[in-house]
Structure formats: C-alpha cells, structure tokens
Design a protein around this motif. Sequence first.
Motif, PDB file in Angstrom:
ATOM      1  N   GLN A   1       0.810  -1.209   0.000  1.00 24.59           N
ATOM      2  CA  GLN A   1       0.000   0.000   0.000  1.00 24.59           C
ATOM      3  C   GLN A   1       0.853   1.273   0.000  1.00 24.59           C
ATOM      4  OE1 GLN A   1      -0.127  -2.503   2.179  1.00 24.59           O
ATOM      5  NE2 GLN A   1      -0.481  -1.841   4.270  1.00 24.59           N
ATOM      6  N   ALA A   2       2.166   1.123   0.219  1.00 21.61           N
ATOM      7  CA  ALA A   2       3.052   2.279   0.171  1.00 21.61           C
ATOM      8  C   ALA A   2       3.277   2.778  -1.253  1.00 21.61           C
ATOM      9  CB  ALA A   2       4.391   1.962   0.827  1.00 21.61           C
ATOM     10  N   LEU A   3       2.715   2.106  -2.245  1.00 19.67           N
ATOM     11  CA  LEU A   3       2.722   2.641  -3.607  1.00 19.67           C
ATOM     12  C   LEU A   3       2.064   4.024  -3.634  1.00 19.67           C
ATOM     13  CD1 LEU A   3       1.822  -0.554  -5.654  1.00 19.67           C
ATOM     14  CD2 LEU A   3       3.919   0.791  -5.905  1.00 19.67           C
ATOM     15  N   ARG A   4       1.157   4.277  -2.698  1.00 17.07           N
ATOM     16  CA  ARG A   4       0.496   5.582  -2.613  1.00 17.07           C
ATOM     17  C   ARG A   4       1.500   6.694  -2.315  1.00 17.07           C
ATOM     18  NH1 ARG A   4      -3.080   5.970   2.815  1.00 17.07           N
ATOM     19  NH2 ARG A   4      -3.868   3.982   2.113  1.00 17.07           N
ATOM     20  N   ASN A   5       2.643   6.328  -1.714  1.00 17.27           N
ATOM     21  CA  ASN A   5       3.632   7.338  -1.335  1.00 17.27           C
ATOM     22  C   ASN A   5       4.196   8.076  -2.548  1.00 17.27           C
ATOM     23  OD1 ASN A   5       3.146   5.972   1.029  1.00 17.27           O
ATOM     24  ND2 ASN A   5       5.280   5.553   1.515  1.00 17.27           N
ATOM     25  N   PHE A   6       4.049   7.470  -3.719  1.00 16.19           N
ATOM     26  CA  PHE A   6       4.625   8.052  -4.931  1.00 16.19           C
ATOM     27  C   PHE A   6       3.538   8.469  -5.918  1.00 16.19           C
ATOM     28  CE2 PHE A   6       7.106   4.529  -3.158  1.00 16.19           C
ATOM     29  CZ  PHE A   6       8.195   5.230  -2.678  1.00 16.19           C
TER      30      PHE A   6
END
Length: 251
Positions: free
Chosen positions: A93-98
């Motif tokens: 879910q850290a794909l949202r960080n970019f």
Amino acid sequence: MATPTLAVFKLASCDGCQLTLLDCEDELLSLAGAVEVAHFLEASSAVRPGPYDLALVEGSVTTPADAERVRAIRAQSRHLVTIGACATAGGIQALRNFADVDEYSRTVYARPDYIDTLATSMPVSAHVDVDFELRGCPIDRGQLLEVITAYLAGRKPDIPNHSVCFECKRRGSVCVTVAHGTPCLGPVTHSGCGAICPAYGRGCYGCFGPAGSVNLPALIPVLRRDGMDQRDIRRFLETFNVAAFAKEAQS
C-alpha cells in the motif's frame, strides 16, 4: 512471578502475519504455558487491558486513527515488535507514497469526502520507537517464535541480518542469475524465507525487504544484463517493500 502478557494488534494489512502465528499450532501449546495472550482478536474475542510485556503489531500506518492507535499501543507495551512488510516498510500500500492520494480517492470512491486517510503508508517505526522489526510477507514462523521466546527470556532475538544469497549457498542451490540469467533480488534481500524461490528456479522478488548491508545500485546493471529495462526494474522493486526500495524503484 506474574505470567508475561502478549498482545497482537492489526493496522492496515491482510492478516497474513497474524495467521503465521496461528499456524504455529503445536508450538503454540508450549507458548501458551509460558505467556498469557491478553489481546489477539484474530484468535479470541477475550481482551485484557494493558500494560503488556510484549506487543506484536502487524500492518502499516495509513490513517490518522492508525497513528493515534499505535501511539497508544506503544504507551502500554514494555516491548513493541513489528511483524511483516506492512509494519516494517509500509507494505504494498506504500505505492500511494509516490502518487496523488486525492486522485486515487476520487477515482475509487463514489464519495471521497468520506475517506479519512494519510497521504502515505508508513512503517510503525516512523511514528513510535520499535524494539525489533521482523520482516517478511508473510513472516517466517521460526523467526517469529524466536522473537517471542527471546523477549520472554529477556535476551536479544537471534535473527540473521544477511542476504538470501547466504541461504541459497547453505542449501546448495544453484544461483539462478549466474546459471540461467534469471533476474533475482537475492543479493539485496533480507534472509528468513529459506531461499524458497531460487530453490525452485525462480528469482527472489524481495518479500523480506532489504538486508542489513546491501548495494542495490550495483545490482541494477546485473538486472539490465538479464534483459530488464528500466520499467521492468521499477516494477520488480515496487512490490511488498516498495518504500524500502524506494530510491532505486523511482530512479
């Protein structure tokens, strides 16, 4: 002497790491005699309030409520251990960080104004002090039992910090990159899985996150030599531990 208390908590995650604990089965019988499970909703609705001697936290911090909750968990836990890629690196879910989270919300939800979320998915350690991080997606049951046993015994967990390549050599597996030109993240990935994928002829895809001392930039030319372009390399790195591999994934 009071029985040590164990608490298990979940944030944003798939529950896989908690299930690893439940899958220990026979080992849990021995553990049950040495510790009181005071909070573990995946296993029981019975809840005892803190403080807790050891808290295991699965999942990343993705909402303001998560951030507040993990601070409360830290305050009532003598030792706090994060388990799994979500808790130690922010997870897939850290794909949202970019990306633009507001745009995602507008695209996915009919009423994005109902969504209360953070712009990033972060590991627990970004918000509170953590005593130990157990990596993996999911974690290894043997390593989990070692961590729990170590803290109950008052010692440091004996978890190796070397790469998957070391595990390949120990089990006598042929290097898939050298022998077949298969792209593999084994040289830069934390050990713990037993090098399962390379043992079956598949390259490691980094589910245990970066090893303690890695040189990922040096691996990029090898991946290119094995037929991957920049887009392929980026997709290769943007999985369970995308935030941990972020610099190279976004370059």
